[in-house]
Design a protein around this motif. Sequence first.
Motif, PDB file in Angstrom:
ATOM      1  N   LYS A   1       0.905  -1.139   0.101  1.00 34.22           N
ATOM      2  CA  LYS A   1       0.053   0.163   0.126  1.00 34.22           C
ATOM      3  C   LYS A   1       0.773   1.178   0.056  1.00 34.22           C
ATOM      4  CE  LYS A   1      -2.466  -1.359   3.487  1.00 34.22           C
ATOM      5  NZ  LYS A   1      -1.806  -2.830   3.716  1.00 34.22           N
ATOM      6  N   GLU A   2       1.845   1.259   0.753  1.00 36.39           N
ATOM      7  CA  GLU A   2       2.870   2.390   0.953  1.00 36.39           C
ATOM      8  C   GLU A   2       3.505   2.781  -0.662  1.00 36.39           C
ATOM      9  OE1 GLU A   2       6.442   4.645   3.299  1.00 36.39           O
ATOM     10  OE2 GLU A   2       5.267   2.904   4.081  1.00 36.39           O
ATOM     11  N   LEU A   3       3.960   1.592  -1.200  1.00 34.46           N
ATOM     12  CA  LEU A   3       4.484   1.835  -2.587  1.00 34.46           C
ATOM     13  C   LEU A   3       3.343   2.315  -3.490  1.00 34.46           C
ATOM     14  CD1 LEU A   3       6.990   0.754  -4.003  1.00 34.46           C
ATOM     15  CD2 LEU A   3       5.937  -1.275  -4.599  1.00 34.46           C
ATOM     16  N   VAL A   4       2.313   1.935  -3.484  1.00 28.96           N
ATOM     17  CA  VAL A   4       1.283   2.482  -4.376  1.00 28.96           C
ATOM     18  C   VAL A   4       1.139   3.833  -3.956  1.00 28.96           C
ATOM     19  CG1 VAL A   4      -1.174   2.481  -5.057  1.00 28.96           C
ATOM     20  CG2 VAL A   4       0.106   0.391  -4.857  1.00 28.96           C
ATOM     21  N   ALA A   5       1.065   4.382  -2.888  1.00 34.49           N
ATOM     22  CA  ALA A   5       0.956   5.753  -2.381  1.00 34.49           C
ATOM     23  C   ALA A   5       2.243   6.638  -2.990  1.00 34.49           C
ATOM     24  CB  ALA A   5       0.801   5.836  -0.898  1.00 34.49           C
ATOM     25  N   ARG A   6       3.387   6.055  -2.718  1.00 34.25           N
ATOM     26  CA  ARG A   6       4.493   6.822  -3.237  1.00 34.25           C
ATOM     27  C   ARG A   6       4.507   6.815  -4.948  1.00 34.25           C
ATOM     28  NH1 ARG A   6       8.640   7.935   0.190  1.00 34.25           N
ATOM     29  NH2 ARG A   6       8.510   6.967   2.417  1.00 34.25           N
ATOM     30  N   CYS A   7       3.922   5.852  -5.488  1.00 34.35           N
ATOM     31  CA  CYS A   7       3.855   5.892  -6.921  1.00 34.35           C
ATOM     32  C   CYS A   7       2.710   7.156  -7.409  1.00 34.35           C
ATOM     33  CB  CYS A   7       3.562   4.718  -7.588  1.00 34.35           C
ATOM     34  SG  CYS A   7       4.568   3.479  -7.761  1.00 34.35           S
ATOM     35  N   LEU A   8       1.861   7.178  -6.722  1.00 38.98           N
ATOM     36  CA  LEU A   8       0.711   8.288  -6.738  1.00 38.98           C
ATOM     37  C   LEU A   8       1.468   9.569  -6.594  1.00 38.98           C
ATOM     38  CD1 LEU A   8      -2.141   6.819  -5.176  1.00 38.98           C
ATOM     39  CD2 LEU A   8      -2.244   7.273  -7.255  1.00 38.98           C
ATOM     40  N   HIS A   9       2.243   9.886  -5.567  1.00 36.71           N
ATOM     41  CA  HIS A   9       2.815  10.911  -5.275  1.00 36.71           C
ATOM     42  C   HIS A   9       3.943  11.245  -6.542  1.00 36.71           C
ATOM     43  CE1 HIS A   9       4.717  14.349  -3.173  1.00 36.71           C
ATOM     44  NE2 HIS A   9       5.958  13.829  -3.161  1.00 36.71           N
ATOM     45  N   GLU A  10       4.815  10.263  -6.561  1.00 43.82           N
ATOM     46  CA  GLU A  10       5.990  10.709  -7.278  1.00 43.82           C
ATOM     47  C   GLU A  10       5.864  10.602  -8.953  1.00 43.82           C
ATOM     48  OE1 GLU A  10       8.582   7.186  -6.565  1.00 43.82           O
ATOM     49  OE2 GLU A  10       9.127   7.937  -4.510  1.00 43.82           O
ATOM     50  N   HIS A  11       4.574  10.363  -9.359  1.00 44.10           N
ATOM     51  CA  HIS A  11       4.271  10.562 -10.648  1.00 44.10           C
ATOM     52  C   HIS A  11       3.011  11.490 -10.655  1.00 44.10           C
ATOM     53  CE1 HIS A  11       6.719   7.313 -12.027  1.00 44.10           C
ATOM     54  NE2 HIS A  11       6.401   6.675 -10.773  1.00 44.10           N
ATOM     55  N   SER A  12       3.027  12.592  -9.683  1.00 39.78           N
ATOM     56  CA  SER A  12       2.110  13.493  -9.912  1.00 39.78           C
ATOM     57  C   SER A  12       2.670  14.945  -9.789  1.00 39.78           C
ATOM     58  CB  SER A  12       1.333  13.507  -8.458  1.00 39.78           C
ATOM     59  OG  SER A  12       1.800  13.891  -7.301  1.00 39.78           O
ATOM     60  N   PRO A  13       1.880  15.904 -10.332  1.00 45.86           N
ATOM     61  CA  PRO A  13       2.542  17.428 -10.027  1.00 45.86           C
ATOM     62  C   PRO A  13       2.881  17.814  -8.689  1.00 45.86           C
ATOM     63  CG  PRO A  13       0.228  17.396 -11.099  1.00 45.86           C
ATOM     64  CD  PRO A  13       0.384  15.964 -10.620  1.00 45.86           C
ATOM     65  N   ARG A  14       2.561  16.950  -7.697  1.00 41.60           N
ATOM     66  CA  ARG A  14       3.098  17.161  -6.338  1.00 41.60           C
ATOM     67  C   ARG A  14       4.311  16.689  -5.764  1.00 41.60           C
ATOM     68  NH1 ARG A  14      -1.414  18.680  -2.815  1.00 41.60           N
ATOM     69  NH2 ARG A  14      -3.344  18.930  -4.037  1.00 41.60           N
TER      70      ARG A  14
END
Length: 458
Positions: free
Chosen positions: A180-193
């Motif tokens: 779950k944390e890996l997916v959360a980091r993917c959402l963050h690292e591939h976002s404008p944020r």
Amino acid sequence: MFDGLKILLVDDDPAVRRAVAQTLELAGLAVDVFTTAEEALPHIAVGFRGIVLSDVRLPGMDGVQLLRRVQAVDAAIPVVLITAHGDIAMAVHAMRGGAYDFVEKPFTPERIVEAATRALEKRALSLEVSRLREQVADRRGIDSTLLGPSSVMEALRRQVRSLAATSADVMLIGETGTGKELVARCLHEHSPRRARHFVALNCGGLPDTLVESELFGHEAGAFTSAARRRVGKIEHAHGGTLLLDEIESMPMAVQVKLLRVLQERRLERLGSNEQVPVDVRVVAAAKSDLKAEAELRRFRPDLYYRLNVAVLHLPPLRERREDIPLLFEHFSMQAAARHGREPGPTPAALLQRLAAHDWPGNVRELRNVAERHVLGLGGDVLGLETARPAASLAQQINQIEKALIEQALRQHRGRASAACEALGVSRTAFYEKMARLGITIDGFRLSPSDTPPGHPSP
């Protein structure tokens, strides 16, 4: 002309504001109008699809201060300033500080439209470049991070790519060790944020008395041990992403305050009456079904429905066994590099045992098994008796068939006809396999029309 792009017009003079808005709208441009900079700021976030057109002279925060605030949020957002003759020197200074253009009063309609159009063209170009860069990064990053050739992992990668570019809050549901944390980091690292903080907080790892302070922060003197002001996790994640892991364990009293922050995007530190605006994407992760927890009143239903915007279900490893060989090789290579060893070949007998294992610890357990293998711990890498013989090929096929049939029945809520279609087998063959593998209909909630021949309706 510029689909999806808009102009935020800020001017405190009603006549000027109305005239400029009408001029821009007649030119086919979308406009939102505001009287003050303070009113406009909450509408500006990272990746905002548009530009800012502001008068320099404003009550409260002026146009130059607004420029600085916009640049702090996203420096790629063009800001055009409207100036009186006496403000030209200030406007030139502002352009050196990052303003895109300035328009001197009095101006013609053509001049204001031309300035706004050029700024929108620049914004459209910068957004397209960002989109292309993100696509290239996604192909490298997400595909190489969320590993596995299975259809469920391919679907998960598509969902992550789709959601990463948005600011939508996301809920992750999955067993311990599913990533779950890996997916959360993917959402963050591939976002404008991605340029801002990724902040992870395990709600189950803190005493109830500290959760509120960790989330919202506190002022000096807010409680006995509060010697100085402390910024909380939500405020620290401003402009970025906040992961609330094991959110189901968050105390009810704190859930109420979190709900208000999510609704208003403002918080109050403990011991303070001042409201602090926050722009944060929340990723909530849970091991259990939060809807069921809410129905049992163990989790606040209003918070559940506030978080229930985009839900990603992370499959346990036993439901994607075809991913195990690739994941094992990947983790083995990582462990070999970490320990300075050569990654040796994986014996066929070990692959057989990996395929047959139930993986209660999911991907995390598999990573540990790979590391034990690299360290040379032999046949005990799964923590089982070393003398236990490997399953035969027929036994492995039976185990895989059983897992696939049970997974199909779970996914289709016990509807055997839908499970047959998903697996591409006839109903006769399907029921024969169920009988041979000892799969019962109990617990799958089959409908009467799906009951196998010779079986009573459930």
